[in-house]
Design a protein around this motif. Sequence first.
Motif, PDB file in Angstrom:
ATOM      1  N   GLY A 127     -76.719  71.235  21.893  1.00 58.40           N
ATOM      2  CA  GLY A 127     -77.606  70.644  22.902  1.00 58.40           C
ATOM      3  C   GLY A 127     -77.629  69.126  22.893  1.00 58.40           C
ATOM      4  N   ILE A 153     -75.493  66.654  20.602  1.00 64.05           N
ATOM      5  CA  ILE A 153     -74.041  66.501  20.734  1.00 64.05           C
ATOM      6  C   ILE A 153     -73.636  65.025  20.790  1.00 64.05           C
ATOM      7  CG2 ILE A 153     -72.116  66.871  22.365  1.00 64.05           C
ATOM      8  CD1 ILE A 153     -73.260  69.688  22.869  1.00 64.05           C
ATOM      9  N   SER A 154     -74.375  64.216  21.554  1.00 66.57           N
ATOM     10  CA  SER A 154     -74.075  62.777  21.649  1.00 66.57           C
ATOM     11  C   SER A 154     -74.152  62.129  20.261  1.00 66.57           C
ATOM     12  CB  SER A 154     -75.067  62.067  22.572  1.00 66.57           C
ATOM     13  OG  SER A 154     -75.105  62.676  23.835  1.00 66.57           O
ATOM     14  N   ASP A 157     -71.354  60.146  17.917  1.00 67.70           N
ATOM     15  CA  ASP A 157     -71.636  58.849  17.287  1.00 67.70           C
ATOM     16  C   ASP A 157     -71.372  58.894  15.782  1.00 67.70           C
ATOM     17  OD1 ASP A 157     -72.439  57.585  19.622  1.00 67.70           O
ATOM     18  OD2 ASP A 157     -74.576  57.970  19.309  1.00 67.70           O
ATOM     19  N   GLN A 183     -67.676  58.903  15.127  1.00 69.06           N
ATOM     20  CA  GLN A 183     -67.081  57.608  15.450  1.00 69.06           C
ATOM     21  C   GLN A 183     -67.415  56.547  14.401  1.00 69.06           C
ATOM     22  OE1 GLN A 183     -65.016  56.438  18.042  1.00 69.06           O
ATOM     23  NE2 GLN A 183     -64.629  58.634  18.142  1.00 69.06           N
ATOM     24  N   LYS A 224     -64.523  54.924  12.317  1.00 65.09           N
ATOM     25  CA  LYS A 224     -64.148  53.569  12.730  1.00 65.09           C
ATOM     26  C   LYS A 224     -64.759  52.473  11.864  1.00 65.09           C
ATOM     27  CE  LYS A 224     -62.576  53.972  17.407  1.00 65.09           C
ATOM     28  NZ  LYS A 224     -62.580  53.294  18.729  1.00 65.09           N
ATOM     29  N   ILE A 232     -61.332  68.763  18.363  1.00 66.57           N
ATOM     30  CA  ILE A 232     -62.679  68.812  18.948  1.00 66.57           C
ATOM     31  C   ILE A 232     -62.780  70.091  19.759  1.00 66.57           C
ATOM     32  CG2 ILE A 232     -64.386  67.655  20.400  1.00 66.57           C
ATOM     33  CD1 ILE A 232     -62.500  65.126  20.176  1.00 66.57           C
ATOM     34  N   ILE A 238     -65.517  72.392  22.197  1.00 62.48           N
ATOM     35  CA  ILE A 238     -66.834  72.569  22.801  1.00 62.48           C
ATOM     36  C   ILE A 238     -66.960  74.011  23.266  1.00 62.48           C
ATOM     37  CG2 ILE A 238     -67.092  70.144  23.478  1.00 62.48           C
ATOM     38  CD1 ILE A 238     -66.511  70.942  26.357  1.00 62.48           C
ATOM     39  N   GLY A 247     -72.344  57.306  25.602  1.00 63.63           N
ATOM     40  CA  GLY A 247     -73.655  57.311  24.929  1.00 63.63           C
ATOM     41  C   GLY A 247     -74.416  58.611  25.072  1.00 63.63           C
ATOM     42  N   LYS A 248     -75.689  58.476  25.454  1.00 66.15           N
ATOM     43  CA  LYS A 248     -76.566  59.663  25.500  1.00 66.15           C
ATOM     44  C   LYS A 248     -76.165  60.677  26.555  1.00 66.15           C
ATOM     45  CE  LYS A 248     -79.918  57.575  28.678  1.00 66.15           C
ATOM     46  NZ  LYS A 248     -81.324  57.328  28.996  1.00 66.15           N
ATOM     47  N   PHE A 249     -75.296  60.293  27.485  1.00 64.10           N
ATOM     48  CA  PHE A 249     -74.885  61.220  28.535  1.00 64.10           C
ATOM     49  C   PHE A 249     -73.751  62.163  28.093  1.00 64.10           C
ATOM     50  CE2 PHE A 249     -76.724  57.662  31.064  1.00 64.10           C
ATOM     51  CZ  PHE A 249     -77.832  58.362  31.538  1.00 64.10           C
ATOM     52  N   ILE A 250     -73.273  61.985  26.856  1.00 70.19           N
ATOM     53  CA  ILE A 250     -72.189  62.831  26.337  1.00 70.19           C
ATOM     54  C   ILE A 250     -72.612  64.301  26.282  1.00 70.19           C
ATOM     55  CG2 ILE A 250     -70.863  63.354  24.222  1.00 70.19           C
ATOM     56  CD1 ILE A 250     -70.543  60.315  23.842  1.00 70.19           C
ATOM     57  N   SER A 251     -73.836  64.571  25.799  1.00 70.71           N
ATOM     58  CA  SER A 251     -74.332  65.962  25.738  1.00 70.71           C
ATOM     59  C   SER A 251     -74.333  66.579  27.138  1.00 70.71           C
ATOM     60  CB  SER A 251     -75.754  66.010  25.185  1.00 70.71           C
ATOM     61  OG  SER A 251     -75.830  65.370  23.937  1.00 70.71           O
ATOM     62  N   VAL A 257     -70.860  67.573  28.321  1.00 69.40           N
ATOM     63  CA  VAL A 257     -70.425  68.841  27.715  1.00 69.40           C
ATOM     64  C   VAL A 257     -71.082  70.007  28.458  1.00 69.40           C
ATOM     65  CG1 VAL A 257     -70.465  70.251  25.610  1.00 69.40           C
ATOM     66  CG2 VAL A 257     -69.957  67.808  25.453  1.00 69.40           C
ATOM     67  N   ILE A 312     -59.969  67.382  24.960  1.00 65.27           N
ATOM     68  CA  ILE A 312     -61.205  66.623  24.763  1.00 65.27           C
ATOM     69  C   ILE A 312     -60.875  65.406  23.919  1.00 65.27           C
ATOM     70  CG2 ILE A 312     -63.588  66.671  23.923  1.00 65.27           C
ATOM     71  CD1 ILE A 312     -63.242  69.807  23.823  1.00 65.27           C
ATOM     72  N   LYS A 313     -61.272  64.234  24.406  1.00 65.20           N
ATOM     73  CA  LYS A 313     -61.061  63.007  23.625  1.00 65.20           C
ATOM     74  C   LYS A 313     -62.408  62.340  23.395  1.00 65.20           C
ATOM     75  CE  LYS A 313     -56.446  61.632  25.160  1.00 65.20           C
ATOM     76  NZ  LYS A 313     -56.237  61.846  26.608  1.00 65.20           N
ATOM     77  N   ILE A 314     -62.621  61.863  22.163  1.00 60.75           N
ATOM     78  CA  ILE A 314     -63.790  61.017  21.924  1.00 60.75           C
ATOM     79  C   ILE A 314     -63.313  59.675  21.406  1.00 60.75           C
ATOM     80  CG2 ILE A 314     -65.394  62.945  21.538  1.00 60.75           C
ATOM     81  CD1 ILE A 314     -65.313  62.320  18.560  1.00 60.75           C
ATOM     82  N   ASP A 315     -64.070  58.652  21.741  1.00 58.99           N
ATOM     83  CA  ASP A 315     -63.700  57.295  21.327  1.00 58.99           C
ATOM     84  C   ASP A 315     -64.971  56.450  21.325  1.00 58.99           C
ATOM     85  OD1 ASP A 315     -62.148  55.171  20.561  1.00 58.99           O
ATOM     86  OD2 ASP A 315     -60.889  55.166  22.336  1.00 58.99           O
ATOM     87  N   SER A 316     -64.850  55.166  21.039  1.00 53.56           N
ATOM     88  CA  SER A 316     -66.006  54.289  21.187  1.00 53.56           C
ATOM     89  C   SER A 316     -65.563  52.914  21.648  1.00 53.56           C
ATOM     90  CB  SER A 316     -66.809  54.210  19.890  1.00 53.56           C
ATOM     91  OG  SER A 316     -66.000  53.845  18.810  1.00 53.56           O
ATOM     92  N   ARG A 333     -71.979  49.200  19.828  1.00 56.85           N
ATOM     93  CA  ARG A 333     -70.934  50.197  19.907  1.00 56.85           C
ATOM     94  C   ARG A 333     -71.458  51.397  20.675  1.00 56.85           C
ATOM     95  NH1 ARG A 333     -69.268  54.470  18.289  1.00 56.85           N
ATOM     96  NH2 ARG A 333     -71.337  54.822  17.448  1.00 56.85           N
ATOM     97  N   SER A 359     -70.323  55.373  22.064  1.00 59.21           N
ATOM     98  CA  SER A 359     -69.318  56.450  22.041  1.00 59.21           C
ATOM     99  C   SER A 359     -68.989  56.912  23.454  1.00 59.21           C
ATOM    100  CB  SER A 359     -69.838  57.645  21.235  1.00 59.21           C
ATOM    101  OG  SER A 359     -70.056  57.285  19.904  1.00 59.21           O
ATOM    102  N   ILE A 372     -66.714  60.094  25.829  1.00 60.04           N
ATOM    103  CA  ILE A 372     -66.026  61.394  25.805  1.00 60.04           C
ATOM    104  C   ILE A 372     -65.254  61.576  27.102  1.00 60.04           C
ATOM    105  CG2 ILE A 372     -67.881  62.826  26.801  1.00 60.04           C
ATOM    106  CD1 ILE A 372     -67.172  64.928  24.552  1.00 60.04           C
ATOM    107  N   ILE A 404     -63.466  64.911  28.927  1.00 57.27           N
ATOM    108  CA  ILE A 404     -63.150  66.343  28.879  1.00 57.27           C
ATOM    109  C   ILE A 404     -62.252  66.668  30.070  1.00 57.27           C
ATOM    110  CG2 ILE A 404     -64.096  68.697  28.868  1.00 57.27           C
ATOM    111  CD1 ILE A 404     -66.825  67.311  28.060  1.00 57.27           C
TER     112      ILE A 404
END
Lengths: 99, 99
Positions: free
Chosen positions: A45, A48-49, A53, A56, A60, A72, A74, B45-49, B52, B72-76, B88, B90, B92, B94
């Motif tokens: 839920g 996840i964000s 973090d 990362q 990093k 990864i 989901i 940021g917080k919109f990653i959840s 998904v 799926i790629k994650i980075d920052s 910083r 994060s 995503i 998808i």
Amino acid sequence: MAEEKMKENEHTIFVGGKPFMNYVTGVVMQFTTQNAKEVVVKARGKFISKAVDVAQVAAKRFLENQIEIKDIKIDSEEFENKEGKQVRVSTIEITLKKK
Amino acid sequence: MAEEKMKENEHTIFVGGKPFMNYVTGVVMQFTTQNAKEVVVKARGKFISKAVDVAQVAAKRFLENQIEIKDIKIDSEEFENKEGKQVRVSTIEITLKKK
């Protein structure tokens, strides 16, 4: 294979409502003092964000050039809440591995 | 390859503060009326959840058995905020593709 699976399960960090750095430290400790080859960061839920973090910042900043993202995944789970309503929640599993 | 890259860029949904179903509808429309082969759901940021969730609801409810998660790629990203402090965030990406 079975042993590999067990090892993975030993090194899992489940991200929730605790302070952010608790989880980062958890990941770093698994790789350093516990000498883990892989650590799986899991969350559901809204967390996840935060899990992204955590992965990362560990990869990093704290363990730069020492670990990398291996995989990864989901998914989502359906369950019945207290009011008997069907609810869906997304999940993430980020596998970090030693380079 | 260049053309493939361009096509991908055309079919991107950037998840932010708008209502959840706007983004799900966006993904579904790209695959149906726009006939996209791939759609990339991006967030920071917080919109990653939420991103998904959007990918899961599109793939498991609205376009069940029609699309799947390709990658799926994650980075920052690091940037300087208004107060001149290094921040910083994060990210995503998808990638969903037609089966």
